[in-house]
Design an enzyme around this catalytic site. Structure first.
Site, PDB file in Angstrom:
ATOM      1  N   HIS A   1       1.162  -8.895 -52.171  1.00 31.72           N
ATOM      2  CA  HIS A   1       0.507  -7.573 -52.142  1.00 31.72           C
ATOM      3  C   HIS A   1      -0.035  -7.187 -53.518  1.00 31.72           C
ATOM      4  O   HIS A   1      -0.024  -6.007 -53.890  1.00 31.72           O
ATOM      5  CB  HIS A   1       1.464  -6.490 -51.634  1.00 31.72           C
ATOM      6  CG  HIS A   1       1.925  -6.690 -50.227  1.00 31.72           C
ATOM      7  ND1 HIS A   1       1.298  -6.150 -49.141  1.00 31.72           N
ATOM      8  CD2 HIS A   1       2.968  -7.400 -49.727  1.00 31.72           C
ATOM      9  CE1 HIS A   1       1.935  -6.504 -48.025  1.00 31.72           C
ATOM     10  NE2 HIS A   1       2.944  -7.272 -48.362  1.00 31.72           N
TER      11      HIS A   1
ATOM     12  N   ASN B   1       3.252  -2.653 -42.675  1.00 34.56           N
ATOM     13  CA  ASN B   1       2.083  -3.536 -42.606  1.00 34.56           C
ATOM     14  C   ASN B   1       1.158  -3.067 -41.499  1.00 34.56           C
ATOM     15  O   ASN B   1       1.546  -2.233 -40.681  1.00 34.56           O
ATOM     16  CB  ASN B   1       2.523  -4.974 -42.300  1.00 34.56           C
ATOM     17  CG  ASN B   1       2.956  -5.733 -43.555  1.00 34.56           C
ATOM     18  OD1 ASN B   1       2.725  -5.282 -44.679  1.00 34.56           O
ATOM     19  ND2 ASN B   1       3.568  -6.884 -43.348  1.00 34.56           N
TER      20      ASN B   1
ATOM     21  N   HIS C   1      10.377   0.791 -52.088  1.00 31.16           N
ATOM     22  CA  HIS C   1      11.629   0.118 -51.765  1.00 31.16           C
ATOM     23  C   HIS C   1      12.185   0.640 -50.452  1.00 31.16           C
ATOM     24  O   HIS C   1      12.294   1.851 -50.259  1.00 31.16           O
ATOM     25  CB  HIS C   1      12.653   0.357 -52.884  1.00 31.16           C
ATOM     26  CG  HIS C   1      13.980  -0.270 -52.616  1.00 31.16           C
ATOM     27  ND1 HIS C   1      14.108  -1.487 -51.994  1.00 31.16           N
ATOM     28  CD2 HIS C   1      15.241   0.156 -52.876  1.00 31.16           C
ATOM     29  CE1 HIS C   1      15.396  -1.778 -51.882  1.00 31.16           C
ATOM     30  NE2 HIS C   1      16.102  -0.808 -52.403  1.00 31.16           N
TER      31      HIS C   1
ATOM     32  N   TYR D   1      13.227  -5.575 -53.253  1.00 27.52           N
ATOM     33  CA  TYR D   1      12.245  -4.643 -53.816  1.00 27.52           C
ATOM     34  C   TYR D   1      12.668  -4.073 -55.166  1.00 27.52           C
ATOM     35  O   TYR D   1      11.829  -3.843 -56.028  1.00 27.52           O
ATOM     36  CB  TYR D   1      11.898  -3.536 -52.800  1.00 27.52           C
ATOM     37  CG  TYR D   1      11.020  -4.079 -51.690  1.00 27.52           C
ATOM     38  CD1 TYR D   1      11.528  -5.003 -50.774  1.00 27.52           C
ATOM     39  CD2 TYR D   1       9.691  -3.721 -51.569  1.00 27.52           C
ATOM     40  CE1 TYR D   1      10.734  -5.544 -49.769  1.00 27.52           C
ATOM     41  CE2 TYR D   1       8.896  -4.251 -50.568  1.00 27.52           C
ATOM     42  CZ  TYR D   1       9.419  -5.161 -49.675  1.00 27.52           C
ATOM     43  OH  TYR D   1       8.635  -5.690 -48.694  1.00 27.52           O
TER      44      TYR D   1
HETATM   45 FE1  HDE Z   1       7.424  -7.110 -48.681  1.00 30.84          FE
HETATM   46  N1  HDE Z   1       7.610  -7.367 -50.687  1.00 30.84           N
HETATM   47  N2  HDE Z   1       8.827  -8.500 -48.365  1.00 30.84           N
HETATM   48  N3  HDE Z   1       7.136  -6.979 -46.656  1.00 30.84           N
HETATM   49  N4  HDE Z   1       5.990  -5.761 -48.945  1.00 30.84           N
HETATM   50  C1  HDE Z   1       6.890  -6.748 -51.623  1.00 30.84           C
HETATM   51  O1  HDE Z   1       7.815  -5.770 -53.526  1.00 30.84           O
HETATM   52  C2  HDE Z   1       9.673  -8.993 -49.293  1.00 30.84           C
HETATM   53  C3  HDE Z   1       7.822  -7.660 -45.695  1.00 30.84           C
HETATM   54  C4  HDE Z   1       5.360  -5.026 -47.993  1.00 30.84           C
HETATM   55  O2  HDE Z   1       2.076  -1.621 -52.208  1.00 30.84           O
HETATM   56  C5  HDE Z   1       7.401  -7.019 -53.012  1.00 30.84           C
HETATM   57  O3  HDE Z   1       7.170  -4.207 -55.015  1.00 30.84           O
HETATM   58  C6  HDE Z   1      10.638  -9.870 -48.696  1.00 30.84           C
HETATM   59  C7  HDE Z   1       7.617  -7.072 -44.403  1.00 30.84           C
HETATM   60  C8  HDE Z   1       4.351  -4.198 -48.588  1.00 30.84           C
HETATM   61  O4  HDE Z   1       3.589  -1.960 -53.759  1.00 30.84           O
HETATM   62  C9  HDE Z   1       8.608  -7.924 -52.783  1.00 30.84           C
HETATM   63  C10 HDE Z   1      10.312  -9.902 -47.374  1.00 30.84           C
HETATM   64  C11 HDE Z   1       6.771  -6.017 -44.613  1.00 30.84           C
HETATM   65  C12 HDE Z   1       4.419  -4.466 -49.961  1.00 30.84           C
HETATM   66  C13 HDE Z   1       8.623  -8.029 -51.269  1.00 30.84           C
HETATM   67  C14 HDE Z   1       9.199  -9.048 -47.166  1.00 30.84           C
HETATM   68  C15 HDE Z   1       6.483  -5.983 -46.028  1.00 30.84           C
HETATM   69  C16 HDE Z   1       5.454  -5.440 -50.147  1.00 30.84           C
HETATM   70  C17 HDE Z   1       6.385  -7.488 -54.006  1.00 30.84           C
HETATM   71  C18 HDE Z   1      10.964 -10.727 -46.281  1.00 30.84           C
HETATM   72  C19 HDE Z   1       6.179  -5.052 -43.581  1.00 30.84           C
HETATM   73  C20 HDE Z   1       3.537  -3.885 -51.034  1.00 30.84           C
HETATM   74  C21 HDE Z   1       6.108  -6.308 -54.922  1.00 30.84           C
HETATM   75  C22 HDE Z   1      12.169 -10.253 -45.832  1.00 30.84           C
HETATM   76  C23 HDE Z   1       7.125  -4.269 -42.879  1.00 30.84           C
HETATM   77  C24 HDE Z   1       4.113  -2.615 -51.578  1.00 30.84           C
HETATM   78  C25 HDE Z   1       7.046  -5.292 -54.527  1.00 30.84           C
HETATM   79  C26 HDE Z   1       3.183  -2.026 -52.612  1.00 30.84           C
HETATM   80  C27 HDE Z   1       5.843  -5.936 -51.393  1.00 30.84           C
HETATM   81  C28 HDE Z   1       9.589  -8.718 -50.636  1.00 30.84           C
HETATM   82  C29 HDE Z   1       8.582  -8.867 -45.894  1.00 30.84           C
HETATM   83  C30 HDE Z   1       5.595  -5.005 -46.576  1.00 30.84           C
HETATM   84  C31 HDE Z   1       8.575  -9.265 -53.459  1.00 30.84           C
HETATM   85  C32 HDE Z   1      11.736 -10.604 -49.410  1.00 30.84           C
HETATM   86  C33 HDE Z   1       8.234  -7.514 -43.079  1.00 30.84           C
HETATM   87  C34 HDE Z   1       3.416  -3.238 -47.881  1.00 30.84           C
HETATM   88  O5  HDE Z   1       9.781  -7.320 -53.234  1.00 30.84           O
END
Ligand code: HDE
Length: 753
Positions: free
Chosen positions: A131, A203, A395, A418
């Protein structure tokens, strides 16, 4: 003594500049870079910083511990009329370093030089690992009160208004990648509630590739560019992605969402949002329900065509960003309703046989309707991209009392990730004190020190229990609105690395999605798979993915196999007998068209009075007219936004032709390829190209006066969605009706049912 000029001087500058350009530029067309039009001469009279643009907002000026300061949001911006060092000492010159004589060398004592260069050297922070590419906006959430029965969360009580910041994003690309790539979109919302911040990190697709967070690095490593050549950027059309999803078949559901039109949204404003996981709500009586969160866009769910998405990647890689900010600036405030699907909180955590903890499954809306609980309006653009959009930190664990998590193994892993990721990205543990992340609730957390500590904590006892600080801070009692960790019973079970058996079905809901699509949406899905798999190098990977497609639907598989030049395999599992969910289709209804772009081709011989009227009608309808002319400046007294050389059809939602568009003087093929055409004697080839593109992108086209001959020349006159009339007003009315359906799909009958 402050000798900077008073606010009146700023006003004078803004007004004087505005007067100079009045009549040439129209403030109604969004996109002006600053709050005042620039003068040709360099301004030299000192005055305070110009105010932000009218549509810009900034984080409320709270202290690092959540107290209101009452200061205007501009208090966080630059101050005073004069250039200074970071310590506030005024500077005479920033164009020359301090040297031993005009020919140097530079002197080490030049503090201003060293400060300026050193700070610049450290301007970048690590981009988000996923993202990275995003755009944010401020807004307001108003609760309907319909969730009061199921949650004690104060911000969901009837009529409550809560400030929010929303960040939309792609997943795979780097910060500088294009907006319109095929990908999932992030839709993360920070609600600054007075009971603590609530982050709904959602999402635009309701399912995820994996069922356990431990697989997240695997799917992301597979989808990111290949580690040797670092290509391709921001795309899934490559071997490693398809290698993973064809082997790890629980990814098939999310993959089909990506291959559908949902993977290439028309706008952030026309996307749904989904919390994906099931959450648990708890009310004042301690009763619980399970819920899934949904965002429903007021404008409906709409997408680009694949060719538009590809062209925009070159012509306007910032297309979604620009669209969001232009819409807010134009007053077409993007709106969504927040809704919940509500399920009884039973020990099995299933609904209609669907495991609610499995993030690769949806619950069709026909089985559990989405109940609206509030409205989100985005009404301010950020003042500073880095400070707000880049530094915002979401988060899942940011929850107010009344909302709790479930045991979804994906959600559980995200609860760790997060905070961890912010430690590196934002340089330490105090990221919640950055202005955009500051809560709007009193903070007394006993967390101390660390890099970039902005709070000045008092007292001597940041521990509990204590008597030296009088016992403060105190745990909140039952009647003092403490966060509720719902005491869910955890069943006795062995410690294992395993999923529930119910997670094993990887195909039935993919088939459900496929069967729910309209014929034209199915065609797009076939096209997307064929394109993406066609870009893979290895046959083995294509064959393996075809096997999964055979398990989803034989027609889908056969069409793609034909495109790939491979035999279609037989299914290895029985095809699921699932009813379609019509709510999943984006086609077949009518929606408002606020903030859409209307391209109007004019030339000096066109009916300019009619164009003026249409322009006003477009504004009145909440859309934005862009005049496209042979040259820039003015046509009559109408301001031109694009020329035949700078305009391209993909920027517009509909095209109106008011003039005959004879070739412009710069229609020189040697100068630009789009000016070349076999027969370009009568109509400028760039205008013909716009008509051809709009036609094959199923956009409405309208013409009157000289414009009608352009339609004839382009060979599209009289075809579906191409309207002509005696006046611009009549044509615009007809085109508006077509736009309500988003596109003129009947122009292209589908081959699959
Ligand atoms: Fe994320 N995801 N994600 N994700 N995600 C991040 O956090 C992660 C997942 C989503 O505009 C990171 O601050 C793991 C699902 C959005 O700043 C990180 C898993 C959904 C955003 C991270 C998922 C999301 C992130 C990277 C698997 C939809 C952007 C930077 C379990 C429900 C937020 C940050 C923004 C961002 C980890 C799966 C949505 C790496 C480990 C499912 C919208 O922490």
């Amino acid at each position: 003594m402050d000798s900077s000029k008073p606010a009146k001087a700023v006003k004078d500058v803004v007004e004087a500049a505005a007067e100079k350009v009045a009549g040439v530029l129209t403030p109604d067309v969004p996109g002006a870079p600053g709050s005042a039009p620039p003068t040709v001469e360099e301004p030299t009279t000192p005055h305070d910083p110009l105010p932000p643009k009218a549509e810009q907002g900034a984080p409320e000026t709270r202290t690092p511990t959540g107290a209101k300061t009452g200061a205007p949001t501009t208090a966080n911006g630059q101050q005073g009329a004069f250039l200074t060092t970071s310590q506030g000492a005024r500077l005479r010159d920033t164009d020359h370093s301090l040297k031993a004589g005009p020919r140097g060398p530079i002197l080490l004592q030049d503090h201003h030089f060293r400060e300026k260069i050193t700070h610049f050297d450290h301007e970048r922070i690590p981009e988000r690992v996923v993202h990275a590419r995003g755009a944010g906006a401020h807004g307001l959430f108003t609760a309907y009160g319909t969730a009061e029965k199921v949650t004690k969360a104060g911000f969901l009580k009837k009529g409550r208004e809560t400030e929010v910041f929303v960040r939309f994003s792609t997943v795979l690309g780097s910060r500088g990648s294009a907006d319109t790539v095929r990908d999932t979109r992030g839709f993360a919302t920070k609600f600054y509630t007075d009971e603590g911040t609530f982050d709904l990190v959602a999402n635009n697709m309701p399912v995820f590739f994996i069922q356990d967070a431990i697989k997240f690095p695997d799917i992301i490593h597979a989808a990111k560019p290949h580690p040797d050549r670092e290509i391709p950027q921001a795309q899934s059309a490559h071997d490693t992605f398809w290698d993973f999803v064809s082997l790890h078949t629980e990814a098939q559901h999310h993959t089909m969402w990506n291959m559908s039109d949902r993977g290439i949204p028309r706008s952030y404003r026309t996307m749904e949002g989904f919390g994906v996981h099931t959450f648990r709500l708890v009310n004042a009586a301690g009763e619980t329900v399970l819920v899934k969160f949904h965002w429903k866009p007021k404008l409906g769910v709409h997408s680009l065509t694949w060719e538009e998405a590809q062209l925009l990647g070159g012509i306007d890689p910032d297309f979604h960003r620009r669209d969001l900010y232009d819409a807010i600036e134009a007053g077409a405030y993007p709106e969504w309703e927040l809704g919940i699907q509500v399920f009884p909180d039973t020990p099995e955590e299933t609904f209609a046989g669907i495991d609610l903890l499995d993030p690769t499954k949806i619950v069709p809306e026909e089985l559990a309707p989405v109940q609206p609980i509030g409205r989100l309006t985005l009404n301010r653009t950020p003042t500073n991209f880095f400070a707000e959009t880049e530094q915002v930190a979401f988060h899942l664990g940011h929850l107010p009392p009344g909302i709790d998590v479930t045991n979804d193994p994906l959600l559980q892993g995200r609860l760790f990730s997060y905070v961890d990721t912010q430690l590196t990205r934002l340089g330490g543990p105090n990221f919640s004190q950055i202005p955009i992340n500051r809560p709007h609730a009193p903070v007394n957390d006993m967390l101390r020190d660390g890099f970039h500590q902005h709070a000045v904590h008092a007292g001597v006892a940041p521990y509990r229990p204590n008597s030296l600080d009088g016992g403060n801070p105190f745990p909140a009692g039952d009647d003092e609105n403490a966060f509720v960790d719902v005491p869910v019973t955890v069943a006795e079970a062995p410690k294992v690395r395993a999923n529930p058996v119910s997670f094993d079905d990887h195909y039935s809901q993919v088939r459900l999605f496929w069967l729910s699509m309209s014929p034209v949406e199915k065609e797009h899905i076939i096209r997307a798979y064929t394109f993406e798999l066609g870009k893979c190098y290895h046959q083995a990977i294509k064959e393996r993915q075809l096997q999964s497609l055979a398990n989803i639907d034989p027609v889908l598989c056969a069409e793609i196999a034909t495109g790939l030049g491979l035999p279609a395999p037989q299914p290895t599992v029985p095809l699921a007998d699932v009813p379609p969910s019509p709510a999943l289709s984006q086609v077949g209804r009518e929606w408002p068209s606020d903030g859409r772009m209307v391209g109007i081709v004019v030339d000096p011989d066109a009916d300019l009075d009619g164009v003026g009227q249409v322009r006003r009608a477009v504004f009145a309808a909440g859309m934005v007219p862009l005049l496209i002319a042979p040259h820039g400046g003015l046509v009559g007294d109408l301001p031109v936004q694009r020329t035949f050389a700078t305009g391209r059809s993909v920027e517009f939602d509909v095209l109106l032709l008011a003039g005959a568009s004879a070739p412009a003087p710069d229609a020189i093929p040697a100068r630009e390829a789009t000016a070349g055409a076999a027969d370009s004697a009568a109509v400028d080839p760039r205008v013909l190209l716009m008509v051809e593109e709009c036609w094959r992108h199923a956009k409405a086209i309208g013409a009157w006066g000289g414009g009608v001959t352009v339609l004839e020349r382009a060979g599209v006159a009289g075809t579906p969605g191409v309207v002509t009339g005696d006046s611009g007003a009549e044509v615009f009315t007809a085109v508006q009706r077509l736009l309500a359906a988003h596109r003129v799909w009947e122009r292209f009958p589908a081959s699959v049912a």
